[in-house]
Design a protein around this motif. Sequence first.
Motif, short mmCIF file in Angstrom:
data_model
loop_
_atom_site.label_atom_id
_atom_site.label_comp_id
_atom_site.label_asym_id
_atom_site.label_seq_id
_atom_site.Cartn_x
_atom_site.Cartn_y
_atom_site.Cartn_z
N ARG A 112 -7.63 -6.17 -6.85
CA ARG A 112 -7.08 -6.80 -5.64
C ARG A 112 -8.00 -6.57 -4.43
NH1 ARG A 112 -1.74 -8.04 -5.42
NH2 ARG A 112 -2.39 -9.20 -3.59
N HIS A 113 -8.86 -5.54 -4.55
CA HIS A 113 -9.80 -5.27 -3.46
C HIS A 113 -11.00 -6.20 -3.60
CE1 HIS A 113 -7.55 -1.90 -1.90
NE2 HIS A 113 -7.30 -1.58 -3.16
N ARG A 114 -11.01 -7.23 -2.78
CA ARG A 114 -12.01 -8.29 -2.94
C ARG A 114 -13.24 -8.07 -2.09
NH1 ARG A 114 -7.62 -11.36 -0.12
NH2 ARG A 114 -7.52 -9.23 0.60
N ALA A 115 -13.03 -7.49 -0.87
CA ALA A 115 -14.14 -7.42 0.08
C ALA A 115 -15.12 -6.32 -0.29
CB ALA A 115 -13.59 -7.19 1.48
N HIS A 209 -12.23 2.30 2.29
CA HIS A 209 -10.93 1.62 2.39
C HIS A 209 -10.12 1.77 1.09
CE1 HIS A 209 -7.94 -1.32 3.46
NE2 HIS A 209 -8.26 -2.09 2.45
N MET A 213 -6.46 3.65 0.63
CA MET A 213 -5.27 2.93 0.16
C MET A 213 -4.74 3.50 -1.16
SD MET A 213 -4.78 0.23 2.21
CE MET A 213 -4.05 -1.13 1.35
N ARG A 214 -5.68 3.84 -2.05
CA ARG A 214 -5.27 4.14 -3.42
C ARG A 214 -5.08 5.61 -3.74
NH1 ARG A 214 -2.97 -0.49 -4.97
NH2 ARG A 214 -4.32 -2.28 -4.59
N HIS A 218 1.85 6.66 -1.52
CA HIS A 218 2.60 5.45 -1.89
C HIS A 218 1.98 4.73 -3.08
CE1 HIS A 218 4.90 6.09 1.70
NE2 HIS A 218 3.79 6.12 2.42
N ALA A 219 0.77 5.14 -3.47
CA ALA A 219 0.10 4.47 -4.59
C ALA A 219 0.56 5.07 -5.92
CB ALA A 219 -1.41 4.59 -4.43
N LYS A 259 -10.37 2.85 8.24
CA LYS A 259 -10.74 1.43 8.16
C LYS A 259 -11.78 1.02 9.22
CE LYS A 259 -8.73 -2.91 6.88
NZ LYS A 259 -7.64 -3.86 6.97
C1 LIG Z 1 0.70 1.34 -2.15
C2 LIG Z 1 0.38 -0.09 -2.40
C3 LIG Z 1 1.37 -0.96 -2.81
C4 LIG Z 1 1.09 -2.32 -3.02
N1 LIG Z 1 2.09 -3.16 -3.45
C5 LIG Z 1 1.82 -4.47 -3.67
C6 LIG Z 1 2.83 -5.37 -4.14
O1 LIG Z 1 3.97 -5.00 -4.31
N2 LIG Z 1 2.47 -6.66 -4.39
C7 LIG Z 1 1.21 -7.10 -4.18
O2 LIG Z 1 0.94 -8.29 -4.40
N3 LIG Z 1 0.23 -6.29 -3.75
C8 LIG Z 1 0.50 -4.99 -3.48
N4 LIG Z 1 -0.50 -4.15 -3.07
C9 LIG Z 1 -1.84 -4.70 -2.91
C10 LIG Z 1 -2.18 -4.97 -1.44
O3 LIG Z 1 -1.28 -5.92 -0.88
C11 LIG Z 1 -3.61 -5.51 -1.30
O4 LIG Z 1 -3.73 -6.75 -1.95
C12 LIG Z 1 -4.63 -4.57 -1.91
O5 LIG Z 1 -4.37 -3.25 -1.51
C13 LIG Z 1 -6.03 -5.00 -1.45
O6 LIG Z 1 -6.28 -4.51 -0.15
P1 LIG Z 1 -6.77 -5.39 1.06
O7 LIG Z 1 -5.83 -6.52 1.30
O8 LIG Z 1 -7.02 -4.47 2.19
O9 LIG Z 1 -8.07 -6.11 0.53
P2 LIG Z 1 -9.63 -5.72 0.41
O10 LIG Z 1 -10.24 -6.75 -0.43
O11 LIG Z 1 -9.78 -4.29 0.00
O12 LIG Z 1 -10.18 -5.96 1.85
C14 LIG Z 1 -10.47 -4.98 2.82
C15 LIG Z 1 -10.13 -5.55 4.18
O13 LIG Z 1 -10.95 -6.69 4.45
C16 LIG Z 1 -10.19 -7.66 5.16
N5 LIG Z 1 -10.06 -8.88 4.33
C17 LIG Z 1 -10.26 -8.97 2.98
N6 LIG Z 1 -10.08 -10.23 2.57
C18 LIG Z 1 -9.76 -10.94 3.65
C19 LIG Z 1 -9.41 -12.30 3.86
N7 LIG Z 1 -9.39 -13.18 2.85
N8 LIG Z 1 -9.10 -12.70 5.10
C20 LIG Z 1 -9.12 -11.82 6.14
N9 LIG Z 1 -9.42 -10.52 6.03
C21 LIG Z 1 -9.73 -10.08 4.80
C22 LIG Z 1 -8.82 -7.05 5.45
O14 LIG Z 1 -8.86 -6.40 6.70
C23 LIG Z 1 -8.70 -6.06 4.33
O15 LIG Z 1 -7.79 -5.00 4.58
C24 LIG Z 1 -0.23 -2.80 -2.83
C25 LIG Z 1 -1.23 -1.90 -2.41
C26 LIG Z 1 -0.95 -0.57 -2.19
C27 LIG Z 1 -2.06 0.36 -1.75
#
Ligand SMILES: Cc1cc2nc3c(=O)[nH]c(=O)nc-3n(C[C@H](O)[C@H](O)[C@H](O)COP(=O)(O)OP(=O)(O)OC[C@H]3O[C@@H](n4cnc5c(N)ncnc54)[C@H](O)[C@@H]3O)c2cc1C
Length: 260
Positions: A112-115, A209, A213-214, A218-219, A259
């Motif tokens: 889910r961490h794309r960036a 980051h 988060m991880r 809560h993780a 962050k």
């Molecule tokens: C404890 C916990 C519980 C979670 N529970 C759920 C859940 O129930 N369901 C669920 O679907 N997901 C859940 N997640 C996943 C969460 O919602 C994020 O998708 C995941 O943690 C990736 O982090 P991020 O969004 O910061 O993305 P990253 O790819 O790590 O990006 C880092 C930062 O870059 C910026 N960024 C990245 N992409 C973009 C973009 N496209 N546009 C603008 N800014 C951007 C943001 O500031 C982002 O925070 C959970 C995560 C955690 C840690």
Amino acid sequence: MGKLVFPRAFLIAETKVDYAAMDHALLHLGVDGWASDGGTDADVLTEFAGKSCYMSFDKNLNLNLTKVGGRPNSAYIQDGIIGNKHGSVLEHSTVTFFLTNVSRVVTHELVRHRAGTAFSQTSGRYVRSNDVDMFLPKEIVAFPDAVSVFYRAMCEMEENIAELVEITGIEDMTDFGLKKRLTSAFRRIIGNGQANHLVMTANHRAWRHVIEMRTSVHAEEEIRYIMADVAGQLKERFPTIYADMTENADGEWVFAHSKV
Ligand SMILES: Cc1cc2nc3c(=O)[nH]c(=O)nc-3n(C[C@H](O)[C@H](O)[C@H](O)COP(=O)(O)OP(=O)(O)OC[C@H]3O[C@@H](n4cnc5c(N)ncnc54)[C@H](O)[C@@H]3O)c2cc1C
């Protein structure tokens, strides 16, 4: 027969600086003898990239400057870059880990961490095994009867796979395409907890980051376990970039500058 496993992170690659090329590029701009006291190539590259913004390698490169230098690399990175949240400069250097025996629960969450990240995961379509290895969460260990259910589920998954192997005769097949399609079908009845492997590359901004988060309370337990392993190795290998990262009493790796 599958076994209980613990995930483990191996640091297998990191960005390297070509110092001769760096000197050559600076000479091209008329700068002779710039050097950093950075302890790692990532430290040096971060400083180089940061200084390229203000052309502060040499006073003569920017008429607005009255002096340059004076700060060690560690202060430049922690105060100048991280303290000011100029995190994009940390994106120039990456680190690659081979994460072994991580469940698909963990890998699904990590991707889910794309960036600033890149992933390569064991293919459930190509790789077939009769064994289902698994991580046993502490929450389950606390209940002996629940451990029995986990054990039974592992055995049942393996028995089901064995039955599918028998019915389809996949062992004797020579058509690799068909074997691949069948393997892909078999995996649908294996649970998310199945251990597999993942190569994960991220730049330092992204690692900071992801770790925050991880490893949060809560993780999920297994992702906290493997990311704490990663955090400890990064802190040891790159003490300057992670100088503001500490482990608290709850096992979270937290940052003075969150962050960036
Ligand atoms: C404890 C916990 C519980 C979670 N529970 C759920 C859940 O129930 N369901 C669920 O679907 N997901 C859940 N997640 C996943 C969460 O919602 C994020 O998708 C995941 O943690 C990736 O982090 P991020 O969004 O910061 O993305 P990253 O790819 O790590 O990006 C880092 C930062 O870059 C910026 N960024 C990245 N992409 C973009 C973009 N496209 N546009 C603008 N800014 C951007 C943001 O500031 C982002 O925070 C959970 C995560 C955690 C840690």
